[in-house]
Scaffold this motif. Structure first.
Motif: not given
Length: 406
Positions: A67-90
């Motif tokens: 659940r940390q990937l709901l609102h992750p920091e950029r250092s946790c996941d650059v795609h979801m935390g840095g660019y606000d990717f949703q799962c469907s973008e990949c």
């Protein structure tokens, strides 16, 4: 998608839910009319409601999903935390077929890799480091360098001993991460946070033990899933994995894994383990439901599952450095071991550019033991004689004009 109802993925109200014993039917308290009027695109939450809980709880089996990937920091996941990717973008879809898979199950709707979006030469600079990193891409999976630790956002379970279940008097203890080490229904656990992966050659195929497969019980450990690959296979790459170790039951006579009946069907259930704490009754009922023979005798064995590390991708400046893998670059001689020395290029700076475990430790990550690490991926375990800079790569060609001695 024939066995997943539409609202599981497309509810945007956050109120849609089911009950465990409802055979997939919605909870009667859900306002279905309101939910149906509020359908929309999928999100990290709708995907995560299922995938964050693989194995019966948050971050239990998946090392890089929580659940940390709901609102992750950029250092946790650059795609979801840095660019606000949703799962469907990949994990793109076509006719509701969603690309991607876990390493524990077969491909059903298409494979997915980093190169679906990034090219095979993803380091787009024109300097010396980018040149060598792009050459590495033919042998090393992206997440080997860009996900040097897993479960850095939320601890994941790395060991699960079912044989210890059933003790309702045992009081669970919390580990240093605040995670409980025991539950009478499921047994004994070990959790890890910011853990170092194990590295194996992986060519896109996985060896799996399926229900009914005969096991060699003389082995100390049996891998239920393991990557298929080899240092001699040009399609294989060094890839990171979490090993989910465990203890589970096999039929002592037929030598295959057993299926227990755990969750009570109703108040009259006489065999569910979570009601009666009797493995014999649970295995008898579970195997009957599975349509398989049970000899009446069971034993406990050590098992492993390899789970690929695909998410929690860190920014480029937090990827592994050259020196963290290559021990030969740790001293005074670095890149100038092969390249001519140049006053315009700071070779030592290039070789040390990467993950700062000291910084991660200062932010509370459990990585103090990784500070100063080199030979990070363990070259000898992967089949090399040692550091490839010294001993050569797996497909090294002899220099022009040189003839090997016969």
């Amino acid at each position: 998608m024939t066995r997943i109802d539409c609202l599981v993925c497309h509810d945007t109200t956050g109120t849609y839910k089911k009950i465990p014993t409802g055979a997939g039917m919605p909870d009667p308290e859900v306002d279905l009319a309101a939910v149906a009027k509020s359908v929309g695109a999928t999100s990290r939450k709708t995907c995560g409601d299922c995938h964050f809980n693989g194995g019966g709880g948050e971050a239990v089996k998946h090392a890089d999903l929580s659940r940390q990937l709901l609102h992750p920091e950029r250092s946790c996941d650059v795609h979801m935390g840095g660019y606000d990717f949703q799962c469907s973008e990949c994990h793109r879809t076509r006719n509701h077929k969603i690309a991607g898979r876990s390493s524990s199950v077969p491909v059903v709707e298409g494979s997915l890799s980093c190169t679906n979006c990034h090219s095979g030469t993803p380091h787009y600079g024109d300097d010396l480091l980018d040149h060598h990193l792009n050459k590495h891409s033919a042998t090393i999976a992206c997440t080997t360098c860009h996900a040097p630790v897993y479960a850095k956002c939320k601890p994941t379970k790395t060991f699960w001993d079912w044989s210890k279940a059933g003790d309702t008097t045992r009081k669970p203890q919390k580990d240093k991460y605040g995670m409980k080490d025991y539950h009478w229904k499921k047994g004994e656990f070990v959790w890890k946070e910011s853990a170092k992966p194990v590295y194996r050659w992986y060519g896109g195929f996985t060896k799996r033990v399926l229900l009914g497969d005969t096991l060699d019980l003389t082995q100390e450990e049996i891998s239920i899933t393991e990557p298929v690959g080899s240092i001699n296979d040009p399609n294989s790459k060094i890839s990171p994995f979490k090993i989910m170790a465990g203890v589970q039951a096999v039929d002592a006579r037929y030598k295959y894994l057993l299926v227990p009946h755990l969750y009570p069907r109703d108040k009259e259930d006489k065999t569910a383990y979570w009601k009666h704490r009797d493995w014999q009754m649970a295995f008898t009922d579970g195997m009957k439901a599975a349509g398989m023979k049970y000899s009446g005798k069971y034993e406990w064995i050590q098992t492993n599952m390899y789970w690929g590390v695909e998410h929690e991708v860190m920014p480029a400046n937090m990827a592994l450095s050259c020196v963290q893998c290559h021990d030969s670059l740790k001293g005074d001689r670095t890149c100038n071991r092969c390249h001519q020395d140049s006053r315009d290029v700071d070779f030592k700076s290039i070789a040390h550019k990467g993950t700062d475990f000291s910084y991660m430790a200062s932010k509370g990550r459990d990585v103090s033991h990784l500070v100063g690490t080199t030979d990070y991926i363990d070259f000898k375990a992967l089949g090399y004689k040692g550091d490839p800079i010294i001993y050569g790569g797996r497909f090294k060609k002899l220099p022009m004009g040189y003839k090997a001695e016969k």
